[in-house]
Design an enzyme around this catalytic site. Sequence first.
Site, PDB file in Angstrom:
ATOM      1  N   GLN A  11      -0.727  24.167 -25.062  1.00 26.53           N
ATOM      2  CA  GLN A  11      -0.901  25.220 -24.061  1.00 26.53           C
ATOM      3  C   GLN A  11      -0.025  26.431 -24.341  1.00 26.53           C
ATOM      4  OE1 GLN A  11      -0.011  23.560 -20.220  1.00 26.53           O
ATOM      5  NE2 GLN A  11       2.070  22.970 -20.762  1.00 26.53           N
ATOM      6  N   TYR A  60       7.024  16.433 -28.373  1.00 23.40           N
ATOM      7  CA  TYR A  60       6.514  15.219 -27.736  1.00 23.40           C
ATOM      8  C   TYR A  60       6.767  15.411 -26.242  1.00 23.40           C
ATOM      9  CZ  TYR A  60       5.777  10.232 -26.794  1.00 23.40           C
ATOM     10  OH  TYR A  60       5.311   9.034 -26.325  1.00 23.40           O
ATOM     11  N   TYR A  98      11.662  25.963 -28.129  1.00 21.67           N
ATOM     12  CA  TYR A  98      11.560  25.817 -26.680  1.00 21.67           C
ATOM     13  C   TYR A  98      12.088  24.447 -26.254  1.00 21.67           C
ATOM     14  CZ  TYR A  98       8.648  29.854 -27.371  1.00 21.67           C
ATOM     15  OH  TYR A  98       8.197  31.089 -27.760  1.00 21.67           O
ATOM     16  N   THR A 100      13.778  22.361 -22.416  1.00 23.13           N
ATOM     17  CA  THR A 100      13.303  21.968 -21.089  1.00 23.13           C
ATOM     18  C   THR A 100      14.412  21.904 -20.040  1.00 23.13           C
ATOM     19  OG1 THR A 100      12.259  20.116 -19.878  1.00 23.13           O
ATOM     20  CG2 THR A 100      13.583  19.547 -21.785  1.00 23.13           C
ATOM     21  N   TYR A 124      12.757  11.667 -22.919  1.00 20.72           N
ATOM     22  CA  TYR A 124      12.270  13.024 -23.189  1.00 20.72           C
ATOM     23  C   TYR A 124      13.390  14.045 -23.083  1.00 20.72           C
ATOM     24  CZ  TYR A 124      10.013  17.510 -22.317  1.00 20.72           C
ATOM     25  OH  TYR A 124       9.678  18.847 -22.352  1.00 20.72           O
ATOM     26  N   TRP A 149       8.382  23.302 -16.070  1.00 17.13           N
ATOM     27  CA  TRP A 149       7.123  23.057 -15.378  1.00 17.13           C
ATOM     28  C   TRP A 149       6.005  23.961 -15.927  1.00 17.13           C
ATOM     29  CZ3 TRP A 149       7.816  21.946  -9.439  1.00 17.13           C
ATOM     30  CH2 TRP A 149       8.857  21.037  -9.236  1.00 17.13           C
TER      31      TRP A 149
END
Length: 297
Positions: A11, A60, A98, A100, A124, A149
């Site tokens: 995405q 992942y 990137y 998280t 994760y 998100w």
Amino acid sequence: MVVMVIGSNGQLGWELRRALAVLGPVTSLGRAELDLADADAIRATLREHAPALVVNAGAYTAVDRAESEPALAEAVNAVAPGVLAEECVRLGAALIHYSTDYVFDGTQRTPYVETDATRPLSVYGRTKLEGEQAVQAAGGAYVIFRTAWVYASRGRNFLLTMRRLSNERDELHVVDDQVGSPTWARLLAQATARIVRDSNLLETRDTGWLRERSGVYHLACAGQTSWCGFARAIVEQVPGARRVPVKPIATSDYPTPARRPAYSVLNCDKALRVFGIRLPSWDEALRQCAAAMAAGG
């Protein structure tokens, strides 16, 4: 000069391809072209293409499945970014990567800044943090964007799941005690393209501008909501969603293999200060996304 986008079918990767194409040639590599679990393949691919800039949107991201596949999550999220960073140093290239909000444990009640202690609760989150650390250890010219998100009109994400479920069920039950900032992938891609443009990297292959600004930055939409609040906005605004009741539930009512932070709002002042970038509020971003979906974009 060539920009290499890794994870280009995801995405965020899809949006990056579009946003960066106006700046110069883009080499797009999806999972079929580059397996991030294969360190040797990463090295060979970068040496073959010799990009000026690598933008790594590959990861992942199956948060719950990572609990039962820690080795694969480690290879993709932790080892691969370090290999990418090392090869970029070798080639004199820059890296944008990137990460998280899940690197935090969610015990704060004020937005996290980049220097706050990281205590991931899941495989994760831990592997993404290890990826950050590997990129930093390699040195070179790099920017790490922690975001949160992320959703888009394609791929697998919360927005599309809620739209689908709204057409399958008469009411939705969604967690209301996890708080964060939903972020449209297109805005992340546009912000990345602006930084690349400002760096003048693709015209000169000079990484100095980015090297001076290398570090970890938070980049997410402003404001905050819960998953339940996000779901309610989705069923009200997103084309193709049915307006069904969305009922709040607690995290304890919806057990998952991976623990999530209860609060993971990111303070993005550093990105504004250094790059002049601030994303709009999450609800405004959702309105923009819904309008783009309605227009077929």
